[in-house]
Scaffold this motif. Structure first.
Motif, PDB file in Angstrom:
ATOM      1  N   PHE A 209     -16.498   6.609  -2.951  1.00 53.16           N
ATOM      2  CA  PHE A 209     -15.822   6.214  -1.712  1.00 53.16           C
ATOM      3  C   PHE A 209     -15.896   4.697  -1.511  1.00 53.16           C
ATOM      4  CE2 PHE A 209     -16.092   5.388   2.886  1.00 53.16           C
ATOM      5  CZ  PHE A 209     -14.834   5.827   3.272  1.00 53.16           C
ATOM      6  N   ASP A 210     -17.042   4.097  -1.779  1.00 50.01           N
ATOM      7  CA  ASP A 210     -17.165   2.645  -1.650  1.00 50.01           C
ATOM      8  C   ASP A 210     -16.253   1.913  -2.636  1.00 50.01           C
ATOM      9  OD1 ASP A 210     -19.039   3.102   0.317  1.00 50.01           O
ATOM     10  OD2 ASP A 210     -20.767   2.821  -1.021  1.00 50.01           O
ATOM     11  N   ALA A 211     -16.176   2.417  -3.871  1.00 53.59           N
ATOM     12  CA  ALA A 211     -15.299   1.786  -4.863  1.00 53.59           C
ATOM     13  C   ALA A 211     -13.837   1.905  -4.451  1.00 53.59           C
ATOM     14  CB  ALA A 211     -15.523   2.418  -6.235  1.00 53.59           C
ATOM     15  N   ALA A 212     -13.471   3.038  -3.880  1.00 55.59           N
ATOM     16  CA  ALA A 212     -12.090   3.214  -3.425  1.00 55.59           C
ATOM     17  C   ALA A 212     -11.747   2.235  -2.299  1.00 55.59           C
ATOM     18  CB  ALA A 212     -11.866   4.655  -2.980  1.00 55.59           C
ATOM     19  N   GLN A 213     -12.720   1.956  -1.430  1.00 58.82           N
ATOM     20  CA  GLN A 213     -12.484   0.967  -0.372  1.00 58.82           C
ATOM     21  C   GLN A 213     -12.230  -0.426  -0.957  1.00 58.82           C
ATOM     22  OE1 GLN A 213     -14.701   1.321   3.535  1.00 58.82           O
ATOM     23  NE2 GLN A 213     -16.093   2.463   2.207  1.00 58.82           N
ATOM     24  N   GLN A 214     -13.020  -0.800  -1.956  1.00 58.23           N
ATOM     25  CA  GLN A 214     -12.824  -2.112  -2.565  1.00 58.23           C
ATOM     26  C   GLN A 214     -11.471  -2.209  -3.283  1.00 58.23           C
ATOM     27  OE1 GLN A 214     -14.870  -4.543  -1.872  1.00 58.23           O
ATOM     28  NE2 GLN A 214     -16.174  -3.116  -0.737  1.00 58.23           N
ATOM     29  N   GLN A 215     -11.038  -1.107  -3.882  1.00 63.74           N
ATOM     30  CA  GLN A 215      -9.740  -1.123  -4.541  1.00 63.74           C
ATOM     31  C   GLN A 215      -8.608  -1.287  -3.533  1.00 63.74           C
ATOM     32  OE1 GLN A 215      -9.510   2.437  -6.883  1.00 63.74           O
ATOM     33  NE2 GLN A 215     -11.106   1.783  -8.343  1.00 63.74           N
ATOM     34  N   VAL A 216      -8.753  -0.668  -2.386  1.00 66.72           N
ATOM     35  CA  VAL A 216      -7.742  -0.837  -1.340  1.00 66.72           C
ATOM     36  C   VAL A 216      -7.716  -2.286  -0.852  1.00 66.72           C
ATOM     37  CG1 VAL A 216      -7.118  -0.192   1.020  1.00 66.72           C
ATOM     38  CG2 VAL A 216      -7.783   1.566  -0.623  1.00 66.72           C
ATOM     39  N   ALA A 217      -8.912  -2.878  -0.655  1.00 65.37           N
ATOM     40  CA  ALA A 217      -8.968  -4.268  -0.209  1.00 65.37           C
ATOM     41  C   ALA A 217      -8.348  -5.202  -1.242  1.00 65.37           C
ATOM     42  CB  ALA A 217     -10.422  -4.656   0.068  1.00 65.37           C
ATOM     43  N   GLN A 218      -8.612  -4.952  -2.541  1.00 65.32           N
ATOM     44  CA  GLN A 218      -8.028  -5.778  -3.589  1.00 65.32           C
ATOM     45  C   GLN A 218      -6.518  -5.624  -3.639  1.00 65.32           C
ATOM     46  OE1 GLN A 218      -9.785  -7.987  -5.782  1.00 65.32           O
ATOM     47  NE2 GLN A 218      -7.655  -8.622  -6.040  1.00 65.32           N
ATOM     48  N   ALA A 219      -6.046  -4.409  -3.455  1.00 60.03           N
ATOM     49  CA  ALA A 219      -4.600  -4.175  -3.479  1.00 60.03           C
ATOM     50  C   ALA A 219      -3.916  -4.873  -2.289  1.00 60.03           C
ATOM     51  CB  ALA A 219      -4.314  -2.674  -3.467  1.00 60.03           C
ATOM     52  N   GLU A 220      -4.556  -4.865  -1.140  1.00 55.31           N
ATOM     53  CA  GLU A 220      -3.984  -5.548   0.022  1.00 55.31           C
ATOM     54  C   GLU A 220      -3.917  -7.056  -0.200  1.00 55.31           C
ATOM     55  OE1 GLU A 220      -6.445  -4.366   3.230  1.00 55.31           O
ATOM     56  OE2 GLU A 220      -5.382  -2.454   3.584  1.00 55.31           O
ATOM     57  N   ILE A 221      -4.976  -7.620  -0.792  1.00 63.17           N
ATOM     58  CA  ILE A 221      -4.989  -9.072  -1.039  1.00 63.17           C
ATOM     59  C   ILE A 221      -3.934  -9.439  -2.085  1.00 63.17           C
ATOM     60  CG2 ILE A 221      -6.383 -10.941  -1.989  1.00 63.17           C
ATOM     61  CD1 ILE A 221      -8.812  -9.662  -0.695  1.00 63.17           C
ATOM     62  N   ASN A 222      -3.796  -8.626  -3.133  1.00 64.00           N
ATOM     63  CA  ASN A 222      -2.789  -8.916  -4.146  1.00 64.00           C
ATOM     64  C   ASN A 222      -1.382  -8.853  -3.563  1.00 64.00           C
ATOM     65  OD1 ASN A 222      -4.732  -9.296  -6.109  1.00 64.00           O
ATOM     66  ND2 ASN A 222      -4.616  -7.197  -6.870  1.00 64.00           N
ATOM     67  N   LEU A 223      -1.161  -7.924  -2.650  1.00 63.48           N
ATOM     68  CA  LEU A 223       0.150  -7.843  -2.015  1.00 63.48           C
ATOM     69  C   LEU A 223       0.418  -9.082  -1.156  1.00 63.48           C
ATOM     70  CD1 LEU A 223       2.702  -6.217  -1.480  1.00 63.48           C
ATOM     71  CD2 LEU A 223       1.501  -5.092   0.423  1.00 63.48           C
ATOM     72  N   ARG A 224      -0.601  -9.573  -0.455  1.00 63.63           N
ATOM     73  CA  ARG A 224      -0.415 -10.793   0.338  1.00 63.63           C
ATOM     74  C   ARG A 224      -0.216 -12.013  -0.570  1.00 63.63           C
ATOM     75  NH1 ARG A 224      -4.748  -8.808   3.739  1.00 63.63           N
ATOM     76  NH2 ARG A 224      -6.154 -10.365   2.817  1.00 63.63           N
ATOM     77  N   ARG A 225      -0.820 -11.990  -1.739  1.00 58.57           N
ATOM     78  CA  ARG A 225      -0.683 -13.122  -2.653  1.00 58.57           C
ATOM     79  C   ARG A 225       0.691 -13.219  -3.294  1.00 58.57           C
ATOM     80  NH1 ARG A 225      -6.631 -12.647  -5.649  1.00 58.57           N
ATOM     81  NH2 ARG A 225      -7.799 -13.723  -3.991  1.00 58.57           N
ATOM     82  N   THR A 226       1.526 -12.223  -3.143  1.00 57.98           N
ATOM     83  CA  THR A 226       2.895 -12.361  -3.626  1.00 57.98           C
ATOM     84  C   THR A 226       3.670 -13.400  -2.825  1.00 57.98           C
ATOM     85  OG1 THR A 226       3.583 -10.519  -2.197  1.00 57.98           O
ATOM     86  CG2 THR A 226       2.930  -9.988  -4.471  1.00 57.98           C
ATOM     87  N   GLN A 227       3.202 -13.750  -1.654  1.00 49.63           N
ATOM     88  CA  GLN A 227       3.764 -14.847  -0.885  1.00 49.63           C
ATOM     89  C   GLN A 227       2.874 -16.077  -1.088  1.00 49.63           C
ATOM     90  OE1 GLN A 227       4.173 -13.595   3.206  1.00 49.63           O
ATOM     91  NE2 GLN A 227       5.976 -12.343   2.759  1.00 49.63           N
ATOM     92  N   VAL A 228       3.300 -16.970  -1.931  1.00 50.53           N
ATOM     93  CA  VAL A 228       2.521 -18.159  -2.271  1.00 50.53           C
ATOM     94  C   VAL A 228       2.697 -19.185  -1.144  1.00 50.53           C
ATOM     95  CG1 VAL A 228       2.125 -19.970  -3.968  1.00 50.53           C
ATOM     96  CG2 VAL A 228       2.847 -17.689  -4.709  1.00 50.53           C
ATOM     97  N   ARG A 229       1.585 -19.641  -0.568  1.00 52.62           N
ATOM     98  CA  ARG A 229       1.611 -20.533   0.582  1.00 52.62           C
ATOM     99  C   ARG A 229       1.027 -21.899   0.214  1.00 52.62           C
ATOM    100  NH1 ARG A 229       2.438 -17.496   5.279  1.00 52.62           N
ATOM    101  NH2 ARG A 229       2.406 -15.238   4.894  1.00 52.62           N
TER     102      ARG A 229
END
Length: 450
Positions: A209-229
């Protein structure tokens, strides 16, 4: 023999007297023509009438006065020439000292350059560029979106991670309930080994469960990184990117000039470094602009490259055996912090500047004329007697603490409770206050039935 004229003797005496009078008046008599004699007499009478002082009777006294006045005049002329020569010599010496001070020891240099920090922006996730929101030489603010990478793959990864998180949360809740149920049973109903297996399964479910939480957090950050600021405020420069290009991770594709980081580097000769102090007022005149940029000496470089220090193939110092008698002064970089930029002057990295350090005006007090005279006096004294730098002029290494630039980075999300993801799966877990899957078994003297 008789004279042809009856009054020849008298005329001869008169002519002799007239000739003496003409000699006294400074007239030279030439031919004995009567007309010339008449002209000379008339000129003598005019000179006698125009003179205020009567003509002295003694010819010696007549020549003595002009001689005295001539000697006095010649003495005064010679003295004036001597004084003028001494003054010219003194002015030449002062001018030579001033020129020597200005070109050799005065803290100024034409070798100055405008510098700036450049943010080289590279994507943190790969993908095809689908949108570019900027143009070349455009001003952007910190946090503004520069371009967008295709977000489809990263959205799918986020949705998959969230599904795996829900699965891990359900598995954790079920195994926690099973472990708690086995914990409450006595040794007659279940064995100690079985209890340990269920407790271990609950712990493994918690880790998943803890690993799944970290994967969700990483996926959210990668999605935000598609917008380069943009990380800084500044101007986009040398933009060569276009829609359709493929963005590689770590490969720079946009450069942004940080407008908050401009400074000026002045490369001063080492013979002038005794007049440069940290904190002095500095002026930088750009080529083509009359008004100077005002700044302050921020720091002095502590090292420059030395050709003789390069190691050879065997690791030994490579020393050049050729040494000329003419030794050129090394140039030391001095960093100037910009405090005031006149209106209408654009700061462009790489522009040439003439940098002048004006420490006397910055630290002096009093009127402008008093500061100028004091500065000239100090310069002449320093030119004649070598200046000794003040110990407080340049701080020691480690006396100053630099500013730390911090870029905001994403932080891990707060760990979730599996009951919050699917509360209907095990509603009693939220009501019970248990010690967790690793709690100790109840005492043996309790009831043997559940």
């Amino acid at each position: 023999m008789q004279s042809p004229h009856p009054n020849s003797d008298g005329q001869t005496a008169n002519s002799e007297a007239d000739r003496r009078l003409a000699d006294r008046s400074g007239l030279l008599v030439g031919a004995p023509d009567e007309r010339e004699w008449a002209a000379a007499l008339e000129m003598r009478s005019r000179i006698a009438d125009s003179s205020e002082d009567p003509l002295p009777a003694d010819p010696k006294s007549t020549s003595r006065g002009p001689r005295r006045r001539g000697r006095v005049a010649r003495f005064a002329w010679e003295m004036s020439q001597t004084i003028a020569t001494l003054l010219a010599l003194l002015l030449a010496v002062v001018a030579a000292l001033v020129i020597w001070d200005f070109y050799v020891t005065a803290p100024w240099t034409r070798d100055g350059t405008v510098r700036v920090q450049v943010a080289n922006i590279a994507p943190q996730v790969p993908g095809q560029i689908t949108e570019v929101r900027i143009v070349d030489n455009q001003y952007v603010h910190q946090g503004e979106v520069l371009y967008v990478i295709d977000p489809f793959d990263f959205q799918v990864a986020l949705d998959t991670s969230k599904a795996q998180l829900r699965q891990a949360a359900a598995d954790l809740q079920v195994k926690r309930i099973e472990a708690e149920r086995r914990r409450r049973l006595t040794e007659l109903s279940t064995s100690m080994e079985e209890k340990q297996l269920f407790v271990g399964s609950a712990i493994q479910a918690q880790a998943a469960f803890d690993a799944a939480q970290q994967q969700v957090a990483q996926a959210e950050i990668n999605l935000r990184r598609t917008q380069v600021r943009s990380p800084v405020n500044g101007y986009v420069t040398n933009l060569l990117m276009r829609v359709g290009n493929y963005a590689q991770v770590g490969t720079n594709n946009i450069s942004v000039i940080d407008t908050d980081s401009f400074w000026i580097d002045g490369y001063f000769e080492e013979t002038k470094m005794a007049h440069v102090c940290v904190g002095d007022r500095a002026e930088a005149a750009l080529m083509g602009y009359p008004d100077p940029i005002v700044g302050q000496v921020q720091s002095i470089t502590r090292g420059i490259s030395v050709a003789n220090a390069a190691p050879s193939t065997q690791g030994l110092p490579n020393v050049d055996p050729v040494f000329t008698w003419v030794r050129l002064a090394q140039r030391v970089p001095v960093r100037i912090r910009i405090t005031d930029v006149p209106a209408g002057i654009p700061l462009i990295s790489g522009m040439s500047a003439t940098v002048t350090v004006r420490g006397a005006e910055a630290r002096g007090s009093g009127s402008w004329l008093h500061q100028r005279l004091a500065r000239l006096e100090d310069r002449l004294f320093d030119t004649i007697h070598n200046r000794r730098p003040s110990p407080e002029c340049v701080p020691r290494i480690g006396d100053e603490s630099g500013t730390t630039a911090i870029l905001s980075t994403p932080k891990p999300s707060t760990p979730l409770n599996p009951a919050e993801i699917d509360p209907a799966l095990a509603p009693e877990m939220g009501k019970q206050q248990t010690g967790g899957p690793g709690s100790q078994a109840p005492p043996r003297h309790q009831s043997r039935r559940h």
